[in-house]
Design an enzyme around this catalytic site. Structure first.
Site, PDB file in Angstrom:
ATOM      1  N   LYS A 253       0.850  -1.203   0.000  1.00  0.00           N
ATOM      2  CA  LYS A 253       0.000   0.000   0.000  1.00  0.00           C
ATOM      3  C   LYS A 253       0.882   1.248   0.000  1.00  0.00           C
ATOM      4  O   LYS A 253       1.691   1.453   0.905  1.00  0.00           O
ATOM      5  CB  LYS A 253      -0.909   0.004   1.237  1.00  0.00           C
ATOM      6  CG  LYS A 253      -1.673   1.324   1.444  1.00  0.00           C
ATOM      7  CD  LYS A 253      -2.648   1.258   2.625  1.00  0.00           C
ATOM      8  CE  LYS A 253      -3.271   2.615   2.919  1.00  0.00           C
ATOM      9  NZ  LYS A 253      -4.173   2.615   4.085  1.00  0.00           N
ATOM     10  N   ASP A 258      -2.726  10.217   3.887  1.00  0.00           N
ATOM     11  CA  ASP A 258      -4.127   9.805   4.019  1.00  0.00           C
ATOM     12  C   ASP A 258      -4.873  10.838   4.864  1.00  0.00           C
ATOM     13  O   ASP A 258      -4.867  10.788   6.092  1.00  0.00           O
ATOM     14  CB  ASP A 258      -4.193   8.420   4.676  1.00  0.00           C
ATOM     15  CG  ASP A 258      -5.624   7.896   4.796  1.00  0.00           C
ATOM     16  OD1 ASP A 258      -6.545   8.536   4.225  1.00  0.00           O
ATOM     17  OD2 ASP A 258      -5.818   6.856   5.454  1.00  0.00           O
ATOM     18  N   LYS A 265     -10.131  12.852   8.351  1.00  0.00           N
ATOM     19  CA  LYS A 265      -9.641  12.402   9.661  1.00  0.00           C
ATOM     20  C   LYS A 265      -9.560  13.604  10.611  1.00  0.00           C
ATOM     21  O   LYS A 265      -9.165  14.683  10.194  1.00  0.00           O
ATOM     22  CB  LYS A 265      -8.239  11.800   9.527  1.00  0.00           C
ATOM     23  CG  LYS A 265      -8.199  10.401   8.932  1.00  0.00           C
ATOM     24  CD  LYS A 265      -6.804   9.829   8.986  1.00  0.00           C
ATOM     25  CE  LYS A 265      -6.722   8.489   8.271  1.00  0.00           C
ATOM     26  NZ  LYS A 265      -7.484   7.422   8.943  1.00  0.00           N
ATOM     27  N   ASP A 276       1.557   6.313   5.596  1.00  0.00           N
ATOM     28  CA  ASP A 276       0.590   5.335   5.087  1.00  0.00           C
ATOM     29  C   ASP A 276       1.108   4.612   3.835  1.00  0.00           C
ATOM     30  O   ASP A 276       0.367   3.885   3.181  1.00  0.00           O
ATOM     31  CB  ASP A 276      -0.743   6.056   4.793  1.00  0.00           C
ATOM     32  CG  ASP A 276      -1.955   5.165   5.003  1.00  0.00           C
ATOM     33  OD1 ASP A 276      -1.804   4.096   5.609  1.00  0.00           O
ATOM     34  OD2 ASP A 276      -3.056   5.549   4.534  1.00  0.00           O
ATOM     35  N   ASP A 335     -12.250   7.124   3.673  1.00  0.00           N
ATOM     36  CA  ASP A 335     -11.055   6.865   4.473  1.00  0.00           C
ATOM     37  C   ASP A 335     -10.612   5.400   4.382  1.00  0.00           C
ATOM     38  O   ASP A 335      -9.536   5.046   4.839  1.00  0.00           O
ATOM     39  CB  ASP A 335     -11.311   7.262   5.933  1.00  0.00           C
ATOM     40  CG  ASP A 335     -10.026   7.439   6.722  1.00  0.00           C
ATOM     41  OD1 ASP A 335      -8.949   7.452   6.093  1.00  0.00           O
ATOM     42  OD2 ASP A 335     -10.112   7.569   7.960  1.00  0.00           O
ATOM     43  N   GLU A 337      -9.420   3.868   1.906  1.00  0.00           N
ATOM     44  CA  GLU A 337      -8.849   3.986   0.563  1.00  0.00           C
ATOM     45  C   GLU A 337      -7.801   2.925   0.260  1.00  0.00           C
ATOM     46  O   GLU A 337      -7.587   2.571  -0.896  1.00  0.00           O
ATOM     47  CB  GLU A 337      -8.227   5.390   0.402  1.00  0.00           C
ATOM     48  CG  GLU A 337      -6.822   5.581   0.985  1.00  0.00           C
ATOM     49  CD  GLU A 337      -6.713   5.352   2.488  1.00  0.00           C
ATOM     50  OE1 GLU A 337      -7.735   5.498   3.175  1.00  0.00           O
ATOM     51  OE2 GLU A 337      -5.619   5.013   2.965  1.00  0.00           O
ATOM     52  N   ARG A 339      -7.710  -0.323   0.856  1.00  0.00           N
ATOM     53  CA  ARG A 339      -8.248  -1.550   0.256  1.00  0.00           C
ATOM     54  C   ARG A 339      -8.631  -1.312  -1.198  1.00  0.00           C
ATOM     55  O   ARG A 339      -8.645  -2.252  -1.998  1.00  0.00           O
ATOM     56  CB  ARG A 339      -9.443  -2.062   1.090  1.00  0.00           C
ATOM     57  CG  ARG A 339     -10.611  -1.122   1.157  1.00  0.00           C
ATOM     58  CD  ARG A 339     -11.562  -1.457   2.301  1.00  0.00           C
ATOM     59  NE  ARG A 339     -10.976  -1.165   3.609  1.00  0.00           N
ATOM     60  CZ  ARG A 339     -11.581  -1.366   4.766  1.00  0.00           C
ATOM     61  NH1 ARG A 339     -12.788  -1.875   4.805  1.00  0.00           N
ATOM     62  NH2 ARG A 339     -10.968  -1.076   5.899  1.00  0.00           N
TER      63      ARG A 339
HETATM   64  N1  BES Z   1      -4.360   4.411   6.906  1.00  0.00           N
HETATM   65  C1  BES Z   1      -5.507   4.130   7.662  1.00  0.00           C
HETATM   66  C2  BES Z   1      -5.248   3.063   8.746  1.00  0.00           C
HETATM   67  C3  BES Z   1      -4.310   3.488   9.832  1.00  0.00           C
HETATM   68  C4  BES Z   1      -4.797   4.058  10.997  1.00  0.00           C
HETATM   69  C5  BES Z   1      -2.947   3.296   9.700  1.00  0.00           C
HETATM   70  C6  BES Z   1      -3.926   4.436  11.998  1.00  0.00           C
HETATM   71  C7  BES Z   1      -2.073   3.668  10.707  1.00  0.00           C
HETATM   72  C8  BES Z   1      -2.569   4.234  11.859  1.00  0.00           C
HETATM   73  C9  BES Z   1      -6.643   3.617   6.756  1.00  0.00           C
HETATM   74  O1  BES Z   1      -6.655   4.123   5.477  1.00  0.00           O
HETATM   75  C10 BES Z   1      -7.928   4.039   7.388  1.00  0.00           C
HETATM   76  O2  BES Z   1      -8.173   5.206   7.428  1.00  0.00           O
HETATM   77  N2  BES Z   1      -8.715   3.079   7.842  1.00  0.00           N
HETATM   78  C11 BES Z   1      -9.952   3.356   8.443  1.00  0.00           C
HETATM   79  C12 BES Z   1     -10.948   2.362   7.901  1.00  0.00           C
HETATM   80  C13 BES Z   1     -12.357   2.676   8.283  1.00  0.00           C
HETATM   81  C14 BES Z   1     -12.858   3.898   7.537  1.00  0.00           C
HETATM   82  C15 BES Z   1     -13.206   1.464   7.968  1.00  0.00           C
HETATM   83  C16 BES Z   1      -9.795   3.220   9.952  1.00  0.00           C
HETATM   84  O3  BES Z   1      -9.042   2.335  10.396  1.00  0.00           O
HETATM   85  O4  BES Z   1     -10.372   4.004  10.673  1.00  0.00           O
HETATM   86 ZN    ZN Z   2      -4.842   4.742   4.761  1.00  0.00          ZN
HETATM   87 MG    MG Z   3      -7.796   5.928   5.336  1.00  0.00          MG
END
Ligand code: BES
Ligand code: ZN
Ligand code: MG
Length: 487
Positions: A253, A258, A265, A276, A335, A337, A339
């Site tokens: 990834k 992000d 966020k 990220d 968010d 993104e 996947r």
């Molecule tokens: N990049 C984030 C995941 C992440 C969070 C990595 C904290 C490192 C530290 C990912 O893109 C994300 O935002 N995931 C969301 C998914 C949700 C919207 C289902 C999350 O984990 O909140």
């Molecule tokens: Zn992310």
């Molecule tokens: Mg995200």
């Protein structure tokens, strides 16, 4: 750059700093002192030293070698990680005492080769600082320059030390890239970096630009990148070290920032989101390590690169996009993104590169941090043998991973009213498993594993041989995995 060497005891100069490991049992019996150092150790008073893990005792002597004792704790608790962490205590002590070269006596634990490897890894991995943006040199203490391992059979160690140097230096370069700012680490610069690294080693590299990505109909990668001033890129690196045709593929990834997109966020969650792309960084430097070691294996690294920005051109919740494999995806949340870009990359990897196994590595879910903290990465897979190989590799390197299930019942959760599936369901349970379940839909038949490194790629504090901030998690793991696939 740190130099690692191996020497025999009788060639150690009398004026060096000599580090000695010591278990609590050895301390009780006074049996940790090699005969060559018995007269030196006789004149130091070690009463305050208890040989606890993560402690050291330093004695600077006139006209004699300085002695650095490193605690290992009790015999029964000693693992490879104990030695790596104890080696990081040596580095910490040397930096504290302004020692730039240290001799380290290999203790009689494990085999001599294994003990030397763990110690060399611990020294190399803890001798790191990210100082690129510090202008006041007083604030940046110089690093250790030389570590000389002292043992009876130094000749045996040269291959091991070379491998440690290559794999660990690539781990440090991975940390540098993850720590970098978005100004210097974005989809454009990372694609250039991959090209440069490939040109220096025996790696082929194709960089697909936005036009190519449009032609290939990677609708999800395009959607995620829509809000950014940086166009998306897809990097495919290829190292051919084996004569047979079989290859393995790593997919990383590469979200270079992000913001969360329209599902922005909040403060407290956005500050570290330049990291990220830790999965992408791990793939790039794993490939370089494999090429530098000339492993007899064929390996691809496939790296989708995009920035998830908020802007008037950004993709929106409720939009529907078509993936590379023709499936349609409703955007439940901008968010989620990671996947999306991985889905296009995975489908492309399976269809075009036809590897015998695919491992993707990604900072995919905050839920992974809720489950495992920063200590363990989650992994999920559709293949038992791949699971065993990956887990064994992690046991060797000390990068801990733990499996989560991929029961097909979870597929129900990502059903969409208007498209084939949704990237995030309305109810937010089992976040890490749901992320992997979404990805599973973009693999048809190939053995595949997904590693979620959201917690392990970035430390909120120093832990043993891993520093605060970027850890480089995954480089050693994927290298070891590739090495075991070469057998
Ligand atoms: N990049 C984030 C995941 C992440 C969070 C990595 C904290 C490192 C530290 C990912 O893109 C994300 O935002 N995931 C969301 C998914 C949700 C919207 C289902 C999350 O984990 O909140
Ligand atoms: Zn992310
Ligand atoms: Mg995200």
């Amino acid at each position: 750059m740190l130099t690692l060497q191996a020497k025999k005891f009788d060639t150690v100069s009398q004026l060096d700093t000599i580090a000695l490991f010591c278990t609590q049992e050895q301390l009780a019996q006074n049996s940790f002192i090699p005969q060559q150092l018995s007269d030196v150790c006789a004149i130091i008073n070690t009463k305050t030293f208890k040989a606890k893990p993560n402690t050291y005792f330093f004695a600077a002597l006139n006209d004699r070698p300085s002695i650095l004792l490193i605690g290992l704790g009790s015999n029964k608790d000693i693992t490879p990680e104990t030695l790596r962490n104890a080696a990081s205590v040596i580095v910490g002590a040397c930096l504290d005492k302004s020692v730039s070269a240290v001799h380290i006596v290999i203790p009689e634990l494990f085999s001599c080769n294994d003990a030397a490897r763990y110690i060399a890894e611990g020294v190399y991995l803890s001798n790191y600082a990210f100082n690129r943006y510090k202008t006041q040199k007083e604030e940046t203490s110089p690093l250790l320059e030389k570590a000389i391992l002292v043992c009876n059979n130094p000749g045996q160690l040269s291959h091991i030390l070379k491998e440690v140097e290559i794999v660990c230096s690539n781990t440090l370069m991975c940390r540098d890239l993850v720590n970098e700012t978005t100004e210097n680490a974005n989809p454009v610069t990372i694609a250039k970096l991959a090209k440069k690294i490939a040109a220096q080693s025996k790696i082929q590299c194709t960089v697909y630009t936005k036009k190519d990505i449009e032609k290939m109909k990677m609708g999800l990668l395009l959607a995620v990148s829509r809000g950014s001033m940086y166009p998306p890129h897809l990097v495919v690196m290829r190292y051919m070290g084996a004569s047979k045709k079989d290859a393995i593929a790593f997919v990383g990834k590469g979200i270079t920032f992000d913001t969360g997109g329209i599902n922005l966020k909040p403060s407290g969650h956005i500050e570290t989101m330049r990291t990220d792309m830790a999965g992408a960084a791990a793939c790039i430097y794993t490939l370089q390590a494999i090429a530098q070691m000339k492993l007899p294996v064929n390996v691809y690294a496939v790296i989708p690169l995009a920035e998830n920005m908020i802007s008037h051109t950004a993709y929106k919740p409720g939009d529907v996009y078509t993936a590379y494999n023709g499936k349609t995806v409703e955007i439940g949340n901008t968010d989620a993104e990671g996947r999306l870009i991985l889905a296009d990359a995975l489908a492309f990897t399976e269809k075009k590169l036809k590897p015998k196994a695919i491992v993707d590595i990604a900072t995919l879910t905050g839920a992974c941090i809720v489950s495992f903290g920063e200590i363990v990465a989650a992994y999920l897979t559709n293949d038992e043998s791949l699971s065993t190989t990956l887990f064994n590799a992690s046991q060797i390197t000390g990068e801990k991973i733990w499996r989560m299930p991929l029961y097909m019942e979870y597929n129900e959760e990502i059903k969409s009213d208007i498209a084939d599936m949704v990237n995030v369901p309305a109810v937010r349970n089992a976040g890490t498993i749901i992320g992997a379940t979404f990805l599973k839909n973009f693999i048809e038949h190939t053995p595949w594993a997904h590693i979620d490194i959201a917690g392990t790629s970035w430390y909120s504090k120093k832990r043993g041989y891993n520093p605060k901030n970027a850890t480089g998690f995954g480089v050693r793991l994927l290298y070891e995995f590739a090495k075991s696939m070469a057998l």
